[in-house]
Design a protein around this motif. Structure first.
Motif, PDB file in Angstrom:
ATOM      1  N   UNK A  49     -56.787 106.476  65.268  1.00 17.73           N
ATOM      2  CA  UNK A  49     -56.484 105.820  63.991  1.00 17.73           C
ATOM      3  C   UNK A  49     -56.253 106.799  62.850  1.00 17.73           C
ATOM      4  N   UNK A  50     -56.738 108.017  62.961  1.00 15.90           N
ATOM      5  CA  UNK A  50     -56.582 108.955  61.852  1.00 15.90           C
ATOM      6  C   UNK A  50     -55.174 109.555  61.779  1.00 15.90           C
ATOM      7  N   UNK A  51     -54.332 109.323  62.797  1.00 14.12           N
ATOM      8  CA  UNK A  51     -52.966 109.838  62.756  1.00 14.12           C
ATOM      9  C   UNK A  51     -52.097 108.983  61.827  1.00 14.12           C
ATOM     10  N   UNK A  52     -51.154 109.623  61.170  1.00 11.75           N
ATOM     11  CA  UNK A  52     -50.212 108.882  60.338  1.00 11.75           C
ATOM     12  C   UNK A  52     -49.232 108.141  61.244  1.00 11.75           C
ATOM     13  N   UNK A  53     -48.452 107.227  60.676  1.00 12.35           N
ATOM     14  CA  UNK A  53     -47.478 106.491  61.475  1.00 12.35           C
ATOM     15  C   UNK A  53     -46.468 107.428  62.131  1.00 12.35           C
ATOM     16  N   UNK A  54     -46.029 108.443  61.415  1.00  8.87           N
ATOM     17  CA  UNK A  54     -45.037 109.354  62.006  1.00  8.87           C
ATOM     18  C   UNK A  54     -45.658 110.170  63.145  1.00  8.87           C
ATOM     19  N   UNK A  55     -46.902 110.600  62.989  1.00  8.38           N
ATOM     20  CA  UNK A  55     -47.573 111.329  64.070  1.00  8.38           C
ATOM     21  C   UNK A  55     -47.849 110.404  65.251  1.00  8.38           C
ATOM     22  N   UNK A  56     -48.267 109.176  64.953  1.00  9.60           N
ATOM     23  CA  UNK A  56     -48.550 108.207  66.009  1.00  9.60           C
ATOM     24  C   UNK A  56     -47.269 107.823  66.743  1.00  9.60           C
ATOM     25  N   UNK A  57     -46.153 107.754  66.019  1.00 10.88           N
ATOM     26  CA  UNK A  57     -44.883 107.396  66.649  1.00 10.88           C
ATOM     27  C   UNK A  57     -44.508 108.401  67.730  1.00 10.88           C
ATOM     28  N   UNK A  58     -44.769 109.667  67.481  1.00  9.23           N
ATOM     29  CA  UNK A  58     -44.474 110.687  68.487  1.00  9.23           C
ATOM     30  C   UNK A  58     -45.287 110.455  69.761  1.00  9.23           C
ATOM     31  N   UNK A  59     -46.533 110.060  69.583  1.00 11.04           N
ATOM     32  CA  UNK A  59     -47.424 109.857  70.724  1.00 11.04           C
ATOM     33  C   UNK A  59     -47.145 108.522  71.419  1.00 11.04           C
ATOM     34  N   UNK A  60     -46.835 107.491  70.639  1.00  8.13           N
ATOM     35  CA  UNK A  60     -46.715 106.143  71.182  1.00  8.13           C
ATOM     36  C   UNK A  60     -45.326 105.785  71.695  1.00  8.13           C
ATOM     37  N   UNK A  61     -44.332 106.587  71.396  1.00  9.62           N
ATOM     38  CA  UNK A  61     -42.958 106.246  71.789  1.00  9.62           C
ATOM     39  C   UNK A  61     -42.839 106.035  73.296  1.00  9.62           C
ATOM     40  N   UNK A  62     -43.429 106.896  74.081  1.00 10.58           N
ATOM     41  CA  UNK A  62     -43.342 106.784  75.539  1.00 10.58           C
ATOM     42  C   UNK A  62     -44.098 105.550  76.036  1.00 10.58           C
ATOM     43  N   UNK A  63     -45.285 105.319  75.510  1.00 10.05           N
ATOM     44  CA  UNK A  63     -46.062 104.148  75.923  1.00 10.05           C
ATOM     45  C   UNK A  63     -45.317 102.860  75.598  1.00 10.05           C
ATOM     46  N   UNK A  64     -44.769 102.782  74.400  1.00  9.86           N
ATOM     47  CA  UNK A  64     -44.029 101.576  74.006  1.00  9.86           C
ATOM     48  C   UNK A  64     -42.826 101.362  74.915  1.00  9.86           C
ATOM     49  N   UNK A  65     -42.165 102.441  75.266  1.00 11.77           N
ATOM     50  CA  UNK A  65     -41.012 102.333  76.170  1.00 11.77           C
ATOM     51  C   UNK A  65     -41.451 101.826  77.537  1.00 11.77           C
ATOM     52  N   UNK A  66     -42.589 102.310  78.019  1.00  9.37           N
ATOM     53  CA  UNK A  66     -43.070 101.924  79.348  1.00  9.37           C
ATOM     54  C   UNK A  66     -43.500 100.460  79.407  1.00  9.37           C
ATOM     55  N   UNK A  67     -44.062  99.934  78.329  1.00 11.16           N
ATOM     56  CA  UNK A  67     -44.507  98.538  78.350  1.00 11.16           C
ATOM     57  C   UNK A  67     -43.451  97.587  77.797  1.00 11.16           C
ATOM     58  N   UNK A  68     -42.306  98.125  77.375  1.00 10.67           N
ATOM     59  CA  UNK A  68     -41.219  97.277  76.897  1.00 10.67           C
ATOM     60  C   UNK A  68     -41.440  96.712  75.506  1.00 10.67           C
ATOM     61  N   UNK A  69     -42.173  97.423  74.696  1.00 14.29           N
ATOM     62  CA  UNK A  69     -42.482  96.992  73.328  1.00 14.29           C
ATOM     63  C   UNK A  69     -41.744  97.913  72.358  1.00 14.29           C
ATOM     64  N   UNK A  70     -41.040  97.358  71.366  1.00 15.04           N
ATOM     65  CA  UNK A  70     -40.426  98.238  70.371  1.00 15.04           C
ATOM     66  C   UNK A  70     -41.489  99.058  69.638  1.00 15.04           C
ATOM     67  N   UNK A  71     -41.160 100.259  69.278  1.00 14.34           N
ATOM     68  CA  UNK A  71     -42.109 101.153  68.620  1.00 14.34           C
ATOM     69  C   UNK A  71     -42.654 100.532  67.334  1.00 14.34           C
ATOM     70  N   UNK A  72     -41.793  99.864  66.568  1.00 22.13           N
ATOM     71  CA  UNK A  72     -42.249  99.241  65.317  1.00 22.13           C
ATOM     72  C   UNK A  72     -43.312  98.189  65.576  1.00 22.13           C
ATOM     73  N   UNK A  73     -43.151  97.423  66.675  1.00 20.51           N
ATOM     74  CA  UNK A  73     -44.156  96.414  67.033  1.00 20.51           C
ATOM     75  C   UNK A  73     -45.458  97.083  67.455  1.00 20.51           C
ATOM     76  N   UNK A  74     -45.343  98.183  68.189  1.00 22.03           N
ATOM     77  CA  UNK A  74     -46.540  98.912  68.610  1.00 22.03           C
ATOM     78  C   UNK A  74     -47.322  99.462  67.432  1.00 22.03           C
TER      79      UNK A  74
END
Length: 94
Positions: A49-74
């Motif tokens: 939770x301490x990561x900013x949205x831009x930092x979290x986006x880098x980490x979450x982009x792959x996970x969101x792609x794998x589960x079929x969720x748009x990054x903005x929704x994640x």
């Protein structure tokens, strides 16, 4: 007679009949919010939770792609899981 006419005009309107679809729609929204909260908790396991949205986006982009969720929704689900405020989902999920 005038008093009665004024009372009749100013009387509260009868209640509207219950909308059977209103309750069903509310349950759908509640289910969507609950699943978004669960996705948000998953996102928080991957991206603290301490990561900013831009930092979290880098980490979450792959996970969101794998589960079929748009990054903005994640990211919105992540904010909702942290805050518990459904306003975090406004414009993305809800």
């Amino acid at each position: 007679m005038v008093r009665q006419a004024v009372r009749d005009v100013r009387a509260a309107p009868p209640p509207l009949p219950a909308d059977p679809t209103g309750g069903a729609l509310r349950r759908v929204v509640d289910d969507l919010a609950a699943s978004s909260h669960a996705i948000g908790e998953l996102m928080l396991e991957v991206s603290p939770a301490y990561l900013s949205d831009s930092e979290a986006a880098d980490v979450l982009a792959l996970l969101c792609e794998q589960i079929g969720e748009p990054l903005e929704h994640g990211l919105a689900a992540c904010r909702y899981a942290m805050s518990g405020d459904r306003h975090a989902l406004h414009g993305t999920v809800l």
